[in-house]
Design a protein around this motif. Structure first.
Motif, PDB file in Angstrom:
ATOM      1  N   LEU A 171       1.182  -1.577  -0.032  1.00 41.05           N
ATOM      2  CA  LEU A 171       0.124   0.325   0.002  1.00 41.05           C
ATOM      3  C   LEU A 171       0.682   1.386   0.098  1.00 41.05           C
ATOM      4  O   LEU A 171       0.047   2.559  -0.668  1.00 41.05           O
ATOM      5  N   LEU A 172       2.274   1.097   0.440  1.00 44.65           N
ATOM      6  CA  LEU A 172       3.090   2.148   0.884  1.00 44.65           C
ATOM      7  C   LEU A 172       3.447   2.499  -0.582  1.00 44.65           C
ATOM      8  O   LEU A 172       4.462   3.303  -0.427  1.00 44.65           O
ATOM      9  N   THR A 173       3.927   1.727  -1.274  1.00 45.76           N
ATOM     10  CA  THR A 173       5.813   1.782  -1.987  1.00 45.76           C
ATOM     11  C   THR A 173       5.624   0.785  -3.079  1.00 45.76           C
ATOM     12  O   THR A 173       5.421   1.718  -4.263  1.00 45.76           O
ATOM     13  N   ASP A 174       3.438   0.486  -3.880  1.00 46.33           N
ATOM     14  CA  ASP A 174       3.153   0.512  -4.962  1.00 46.33           C
ATOM     15  C   ASP A 174       1.584   1.270  -4.741  1.00 46.33           C
ATOM     16  O   ASP A 174       0.830   1.083  -4.869  1.00 46.33           O
ATOM     17  N   LYS A 175       2.412   2.136  -6.471  1.00 47.03           N
ATOM     18  CA  LYS A 175       0.957   2.911  -6.514  1.00 47.03           C
ATOM     19  C   LYS A 175       0.076   2.496  -7.420  1.00 47.03           C
ATOM     20  O   LYS A 175      -1.107   3.475  -7.368  1.00 47.03           O
ATOM     21  N   ASN A 176      -0.175   1.488  -7.639  1.00 54.80           N
ATOM     22  CA  ASN A 176      -0.946  -0.035  -8.418  1.00 54.80           C
ATOM     23  C   ASN A 176      -1.909  -0.081  -6.891  1.00 54.80           C
ATOM     24  O   ASN A 176      -3.977  -0.253  -7.413  1.00 54.80           O
ATOM     25  N   VAL A 177      -1.630   0.631  -5.867  1.00 56.07           N
ATOM     26  CA  VAL A 177      -2.521  -0.422  -4.834  1.00 56.07           C
ATOM     27  C   VAL A 177      -3.540   0.792  -3.739  1.00 56.07           C
ATOM     28  O   VAL A 177      -1.657   1.728  -3.158  1.00 56.07           O
ATOM     29  N   THR A 178      -4.067   1.225  -3.870  1.00 55.51           N
ATOM     30  CA  THR A 178      -4.994   1.887  -3.149  1.00 55.51           C
ATOM     31  C   THR A 178      -5.642   1.891  -2.217  1.00 55.51           C
ATOM     32  O   THR A 178      -6.009   2.448  -1.363  1.00 55.51           O
ATOM     33  N   ARG A 179      -5.213   0.588  -1.683  1.00 54.45           N
ATOM     34  CA  ARG A 179      -6.514  -0.101  -0.245  1.00 54.45           C
ATOM     35  C   ARG A 179      -5.664  -1.079  -0.150  1.00 54.45           C
ATOM     36  O   ARG A 179      -5.596  -1.905  -0.517  1.00 54.45           O
ATOM     37  N   LEU A 180      -6.174  -1.383   1.914  1.00 52.97           N
ATOM     38  CA  LEU A 180      -5.670  -2.058   2.873  1.00 52.97           C
ATOM     39  C   LEU A 180      -6.453  -3.141   2.692  1.00 52.97           C
ATOM     40  O   LEU A 180      -7.800  -2.802   3.396  1.00 52.97           O
ATOM     41  N   ASP A 181      -6.291  -4.300   2.486  1.00 51.94           N
ATOM     42  CA  ASP A 181      -6.751  -5.618   2.396  1.00 51.94           C
ATOM     43  C   ASP A 181      -6.254  -6.546   3.286  1.00 51.94           C
ATOM     44  O   ASP A 181      -5.583  -7.604   2.905  1.00 51.94           O
ATOM     45  N   VAL A 182      -6.167  -6.201   4.820  1.00 50.85           N
ATOM     46  CA  VAL A 182      -5.840  -7.010   5.223  1.00 50.85           C
ATOM     47  C   VAL A 182      -6.630  -7.391   6.665  1.00 50.85           C
ATOM     48  O   VAL A 182      -7.171  -6.321   6.991  1.00 50.85           O
ATOM     49  N   GLN A 183      -6.564  -8.316   7.488  1.00 43.29           N
ATOM     50  CA  GLN A 183      -7.413  -8.550   8.428  1.00 43.29           C
ATOM     51  C   GLN A 183      -6.626  -7.484  10.142  1.00 43.29           C
ATOM     52  O   GLN A 183      -4.932  -7.511  10.253  1.00 43.29           O
ATOM     53  N   LEU A 184      -7.323  -6.315  10.626  1.00 44.51           N
ATOM     54  CA  LEU A 184      -6.847  -5.822  11.051  1.00 44.51           C
ATOM     55  C   LEU A 184      -7.162  -6.336  12.979  1.00 44.51           C
ATOM     56  O   LEU A 184      -6.791  -5.517  13.437  1.00 44.51           O
ATOM     57  N   ASP A 185      -7.886  -7.169  13.257  1.00 42.15           N
ATOM     58  CA  ASP A 185      -8.221  -7.550  14.019  1.00 42.15           C
ATOM     59  C   ASP A 185      -7.425  -9.036  14.633  1.00 42.15           C
ATOM     60  O   ASP A 185      -7.574 -10.391  13.971  1.00 42.15           O
ATOM     61  N   ASP A 186      -6.697  -8.778  16.026  1.00 42.08           N
ATOM     62  CA  ASP A 186      -5.715  -9.774  16.520  1.00 42.08           C
ATOM     63  C   ASP A 186      -6.330 -11.045  17.237  1.00 42.08           C
ATOM     64  O   ASP A 186      -5.373 -12.157  16.899  1.00 42.08           O
ATOM     65  N   HIS A 187      -7.762 -10.729  17.091  1.00 43.81           N
ATOM     66  CA  HIS A 187      -8.127 -12.313  17.841  1.00 43.81           C
ATOM     67  C   HIS A 187      -8.425 -13.002  16.148  1.00 43.81           C
ATOM     68  O   HIS A 187      -9.132 -13.969  16.946  1.00 43.81           O
ATOM     69  N   GLN A 188      -8.665 -12.504  15.023  1.00 44.28           N
ATOM     70  CA  GLN A 188      -9.539 -13.060  14.229  1.00 44.28           C
ATOM     71  C   GLN A 188      -8.581 -14.006  12.755  1.00 44.28           C
ATOM     72  O   GLN A 188      -9.112 -14.495  11.986  1.00 44.28           O
ATOM     73  N   CYS A 189      -7.105 -13.139  13.118  1.00 47.16           N
ATOM     74  CA  CYS A 189      -6.227 -14.074  12.175  1.00 47.16           C
ATOM     75  C   CYS A 189      -5.955 -15.363  12.565  1.00 47.16           C
ATOM     76  O   CYS A 189      -6.618 -15.514  13.831  1.00 47.16           O
ATOM     77  N   ALA A 190      -5.504 -16.143  11.553  1.00 43.93           N
ATOM     78  CA  ALA A 190      -4.716 -17.322  11.881  1.00 43.93           C
ATOM     79  C   ALA A 190      -4.499 -17.898  12.896  1.00 43.93           C
ATOM     80  O   ALA A 190      -5.042 -18.953  13.861  1.00 43.93           O
TER      81      ALA A 190
END
Length: 793
Positions: free
Chosen positions: A71-90
């Protein structure tokens, strides 16, 4: 000691007990090893499953961090699509679920590490949420690009400035606003992409376009106006014109005074202007400055005519025709000078026009180009500031990523590595289980084989080796007793011969000591005489040095006298020159008095007297100079003789010093010889002491022989102990009245005593080591030999 007191039957029983114990140990080791292998295999399977799970969770977090970084380095990526809840990741589901409990049950030491990883794992996911909130799309390359383009135009303006500073031939810079790097960006597709992402920049870009075009237009104007100047040309022209004005003034003065010679340059190629025309500077100016070349080509003819009039006027004056000379001056020389001045003026006028254009171009650069440059830089600064403002959100997201995400990620990875390391430490690997099984198998086989081999060896060796070893040991004891007896007899004989030799050596050393005392006395007397001679020679050398110093002072005095005479000659020469100049002044004064007529008659008389005085002073100076020159010559001759005498003194001093050095070396050598003789005396005294000590040692050797006889008696006790060890009693009992002859006890018939060789020394002993030393087998009464004596068991 307990083993030594045991009988042979008890030793055999003890050996079989050891073998049975080894077989029991084999049985226990096999059972316990198989049970441990089964338990370790169950634990190893569970540990490997846990290690694989932790490795997968570590890889999941690395992929998660790469998506945030994209998201910070690739100009083609404009949206953050990761798990934000630490209880819901694997990893969070496993950490806060049943998987954690199973892991702690398998490896209890993982509990504190799992509690420690909760905080950095929570911070890691919270930082992703903060990055998503702060992020805004922007072009991170734009501020740097604009800064580089600003530097490009500063360099562009510096090139124009260097044109004026270095007086270059022209302004060689880019004047098309669409062809420079900034212009290509303004009128290219890159700016369109930037404006699509950031529409707010369009008004600022249009303002930049106007200022940028005005900047390059000023450069095109400079190219039209600017012309290089020729530094020094104006001054050179004025100086050469002034030279020719002075030339004509000298000619006019000579004509007025009625001189027959004109003291001016008549060759046009040798005057200052003629030399200037053939110089490299003039050739360079004519090559680059057409107007100057035209003027210089046109001035050649009047310049030659001007110098030719000097020869014509001089011929007329020599013929006494002053009027014709005046006519040549007015009709030829002055018109030629006017033409020269006219062409010089044209050359200077052309250079002045270049200077005006140069100044005009400089004003354009200062008032138009630099102002346009400042406005362009300001427009670039405004665009850069706007782009930097838009980058603040991206920078804030990068800051959160660098200060929160990456440290938390490194901490999580570190703790995951710690969990895996802790699991690996507490759980055996498959290779370790296999290695333990192989080790158990190997140990059981080795101990079983060892028990069998030990049983066989004990049964065979104990039955066969004990008696033969004891017999061999008794034989060695008997042989040792014979060697001890022979050695004691040999030591007694050697001690007697040693005492006789010590007495003879003491007498010889006493005579030698007396002779060395006499030599030492004579050597000390020689050393004292050499020291006195060296002292006298040193005094002689000091006297010669004083004489040489006096000669050196005399030489310097003679040289100073010669130098003073030379200085006086210079003064006389100066007086002679002053008299000569005074005579010339008196002649000039007489000429001026003659011009003045009657009014200068009195001045002519005074000038004549001054001239007479000058001639008398010159004659006196010459006489004085001749006298001083003779005196200086005699001083120089005396100085040379003094120098020759001084050199002879120096050679004499050198020889005297060499003699003194030789005497000093003789004195030092004699002193060292005396010290050496003293050392020899001390050595002889020490040798006398050693000889006396040798006599005493001979007596001690006799007592040592008796001690060795006592050692032989102890060997008999050892034989009796060996018989008791087998379980029997001594078979030899001496009767109360039975005694062996003393000589037969000390020297058995099998041992041959050493014979005297005739030189006062015994032959070598028969002990076998060649040094006459017998090492007793027993170290003390009642002690048995160590285990190395039973190597055959």
């Amino acid at each position: 000691m307990f083993w030594k007191k045991m009988s042979v039957g008890k030793r055999i029983g003890l050996g079989f007990s050891v073998v049975l114990s080894l077989f029991a140990a084999v049985a226990w080791l096999g059972f316990s090893g198989i049970r441990g292998i089964v338990n370790e295999a169950h634990t190893c399977v569970g540990g490997k499953h846990l290690d694989g799970l932790l490795a997968q969770r570590e890889l999941d977090h690395l992929n998660w961090a790469n998506e945030v970084n994209a998201l910070l380095t690739d100009k083609n990526v404009t949206r953050l699509d990761v798990q934000l809840d630490d209880h819901q990741c694997a990893f969070g589901k496993w950490l806060y679920g049943e998987g954690r409990k199973e892991a702690i049950a398998l490896v209890p030491s993982l509990a504190p590490l799992l509690r420690e990883i909760e905080a950095p794992h929570r911070i890691l996911h919270e930082s992703a949420a903060a990055i998503q909130a702060a992020y805004a799309p922007a072009d991170p390359q734009l501020p740097g690009f604009l800064a580089r383009r600003e530097v490009d135009h500063l360099v562009w303006a510096a090139k124009i400035r260097d044109v004026f500073l270095e007086n270059k031939a022209g302004v060689d810079v880019e004047t098309d606003p669409t062809r420079c790097a900034l212009g290509q960006w303004i009128y290219g597709d890159s700016l369109k992409e930037v404006l699509e992402r950031n529409p707010d920049l369009e008004p600022l870009v249009r303002e930049l376009e106007i200022e940028h075009r005005r900047l390059h237009e000023s450069a095109a104007k400079l190219q039209e106006i600017y012309r290089p100047v020729h530094p020094g040309l104006m001054e050179e022209m004025r100086a050469r014109l002034e030279d020719h004005y002075l030339w004509t003034m000298k000619v006019s003065a000579a004509l007025i005074q009625g001189s027959t010679k004109l003291d001016v340059e008549k060759d046009p190629s040798k005057c200052t202007f003629g030399r200037f025309l053939i110089s490299d500077q003039a050739k360079e100016w004519m090559a680059n400055f057409p107007a100057f070349r035209e003027a210089m080509e046109a001035v050649h003819k009047p310049h030659r005519e001007l110098h030719a009039t000097a020869e014509a006027m001089e011929e007329a004056l020599a013929a006494g025709d002053q009027n014709r000379a005046f006519a040549i001056y007015t009709s030829q020389a002055l018109p030629a000078l006017a033409q020269i001045a006219e062409w010089f003026g044209k050359a200077m006028e052309a250079e002045g026009a270049l200077v005006e254009r140069h100044q005009h171009a400089l004003k354009v650069f200062q008032h138009e180009t630099l102002r346009a440059l400042a406005d362009t830089a300001a427009a670039l600064g405004r665009i850069r500031s706007k782009a930097e403002e838009q980058l603040k959100g991206l920078e804030e997201a990068n800051r959160i990523y660098a200060e929160q995400t990456m440290p938390a990620l490194r901490q999580v990875q570190k703790l995951l590595h710690g969990l895996r390391d802790e699991t690996a430490k507490n759980i055996l690997s498959f290779d370790a289980v296999l290695e333990a099984a192989e080790k158990t198998k190997r140990h059981v086989g080795l101990i079983s084989a060892s028990a069998i081999v030990v049983g066989i060896l004990l049964a065979f060796l104990l039955a066969r080796g004990i008696v033969s070893s004891l017999k061999r040991f008794a034989s060695q004891v008997e042989e040792s007793a014979s060697q001890v007896a022979a050695a004691s007899y040999q030591v007694a004989t050697s001690s007697q011969h040693l005492a006789e030799g010590a007495s003879e050596g003491a007498a010889a050393i006493e005579e030698t000591s007396s002779s060395m005392e006499e030599m030492a006395s004579m050597t000390r007397q020689n050393a004292d005489n050499a020291a006195q001679a060296a002292q006298l020679m040193q005094q002689t050398t000091n006297v010669a040095d004083d004489a040489a110093q006096s000669m050196a002072d005399l030489t310097r005095s003679m040289q100073e006298m010669a130098k003073a005479g030379e200085e006086t000659q210079k003064i006389i020469k100066t007086i002679d020159e002053i008299a000569f100049q005074t005579n010339l002044l008196a002649l000039n004064a007489a000429v001026e008095a003659a011009r003045a007529g009657e009014a200068g008659a009195g001045f002519a008389v005074v000038a004549d007297e001054v001239r007479n005085l000058a001639m008398r002073a010159a004659q006196s100076a010459k006489d004085t100079a001749a006298l001083i020159e003779g005196t200086v010559s005699r001083i120089r001759s005396g100085s040379q003789r003094v120098e020759t005498t001084s050199e002879a003194f120096h050679r004499l001093i050198g020889n005297a010093k060499k003699v003194a050095e030789l005497i000093a070396e003789i004195s030092a050598a004699t002193h060292q010889q005396s010290q050496g003789i003293d050392q020899v005396n001390r050595g002889i005294a020490e040798l006398d002491k050693v000889t006396q000590a040798n006599a005493a040692n001979a007596e001690e050797s006799a007592s040592a022989a008796e001690e060795m006889s006592a050692q032989a008696a102890q060997l008999q006790c050892l034989v009796e102990e060996l018989v008791a060890l087998v379980g029997g009693s001594s078979s030899r009992t001496a009767s109360p009245g039975e005694k062996e002859p003393a000589e037969e006890r000390l020297v058995p018939a099998s041992v041959r005593l050493p014979q005297n060789t005739g030189a006062g020394r015994p032959t070598e002993s028969l002990t076998g080591n060649g040094r006459g030393v017998v090492r007793p087998l027993l170290q003390g009464p009642g002690e048995l030999p160590d285990a190395r004596s039973f190597e055959g068991l």
